[in-house]
Enzyme design. Structure first.
Site: not given
Length: 365
Positions: A95-96
């Site tokens: 994810c980020f």
């Protein structure tokens, strides 16, 4: 069982498949060549949870996430993830920041009987790694720049060399006002990511890296400042082709092969290409001057009609010669006068091709 990883070098050297669970808007803004986007949250959900996190804290954001995660939504997510994992069992998810979304995705997968590792630090850490590598490789890799007037065949020569970087290929643009290709240009971030990965791979073995002389912009993609600086001090090989040969090459690439971009359009391909050529000519109207632009536009319009009538592209050659002599060559000569790099070799396309084929000619660092 495979464990989570922070070995970014291995991930990019091996083109490891990556399952990107960020929202589509994040993926569009920037991602990696080996990544597929199968988001945990859509754009609206991400915005809602982000606002809740900012205003009410992490636990409130987690609670909202569970509220939004209906059984139907979770089943859809798992279907996409399982399909990806079936195809790429040796990949990783991210994810980020390698935080809540990655752990939540892993939790859902484990409940479905699948252990799948994630990238520690997520997109942010991988992006920082590539930016650092880009700077490092531009400073350390020995570059050799292929230079020459427009239409000299520089890109063709680049693609004949194993240790090379095709900047126009990465940017999906030929670099001039007429340089559009059939592919959409990447975002600036994706351009930089791909460039950094290519240089990282080349850094694994010794030898010079051949690169084409480019201006700051290739279409909408900007060369990183560190690469521009490296290219300004790198030795050069000059391709010196007669203007007629350059015009023929340009007509082949932009007209004969350019027609393929409009196959399947509502209008005849020749008509669509002709409209695009006139639109592109208009973009440099001010720099050409009113009278010269009018003369070129009339000649171009005549060549367009001939192409539409008989599929003959020969009428474009004098138009291209005029553009080269009156516009492109002058601009390039002005830039070259300011350059003071070492010239390793100069010659025609065929002479440079022969010189490059002798690997012993390539300087070693």
């Amino acid at each position: 069982m495979r464990t989570d990883t922070a070995d970014f070098t291995k991930l990019f050297l091996e083109d490891t498949p990556l399952l990107d669970v960020r929202a589509p808007v994040e993926f569009t803004r920037g991602a990696f060549p080996s990544a597929d986007n199968h988001p945990l949250l859509d754009d609206c959900q991400r915005e809602l949870i982000g606002t809740t996190y900012k205003n009410n804290g992490q636990q409130a954001a987690i609670n909202l996430g569970w509220e939004l995660a209906s059984e139907e939504i979770l089943a859809t997510r798992l279907t996409y993830w399982k399909s990806f994992i079936d195809h790429y069992p040796d990949g990783y998810l991210y994810c980020f920041r390698g935080g809540l979304r990655s752990r939540f995705a892993q939790k859902l997968l484990r409940e479905a009987g699948i252990d799948y590792p994630m990238v520690k630090g997520g997109y942010k850490a991988m992006r920082s790694f590539l930016l650092s590598e880009l700077e490092k490789q531009c400073e350390n890799l020995p570059l050799m720049v292929i230079a020459g007037h427009t239409g000299s065949g520089k890109t063709e020569l680049i693609n004949l060399v194993q240790r090379s970087v095709d900047l126009e290929g990465i940017a999906k643009h030929r670099g001039s006002s007429f340089g559009r290709t059939n592919s959409q240009q990447p975002s600036q971030i994706n351009f930089e990511n791909k460039l950094s990965i290519d240089l990282l791979k080349l850094s694994q073995s010794p030898g010079s890296v051949v690169i084409e002389d480019e201006s700051r912009l290739i279409g909408r993609c900007a060369l990183p400042h560190v690469l521009q600086a490296a290219m300004k001090t790198a030795p050069r090989v000059l391709v010196e082709e007669p203007v007629e040969a350059r015009a023929q090459r340009i007509v082949r690439d932009y007209i004969s092969e350019g027609l393929n971009r409009f196959t399947g359009s509502e209008k005849p391909p020749a008509e669509s290409l002709g409209e695009e050529l006139r639109f592109n000519l208009n973009k440099i109207r001010k720099r050409l001057g009113g009278l010269r632009y009018k003369q070129l536009d009339e000649a171009l319009n005549s060549a367009n009609r001939e192409l539409l009538k008989s599929n003959n592209s020969e009428a474009y050659i004098p138009v291209v010669i005029s553009l080269l002599q009156d516009y492109y060559d002058g601009s390039y000569d002005h830039i070259m006068k300011k350059a003071n790099q070492e010239i390793l070799f100069r010659g025609t396309y065929k002479e440079v091709q022969q010189w490059l084929s002798d690997s012993s000619q390539l300087p070693q660092k």
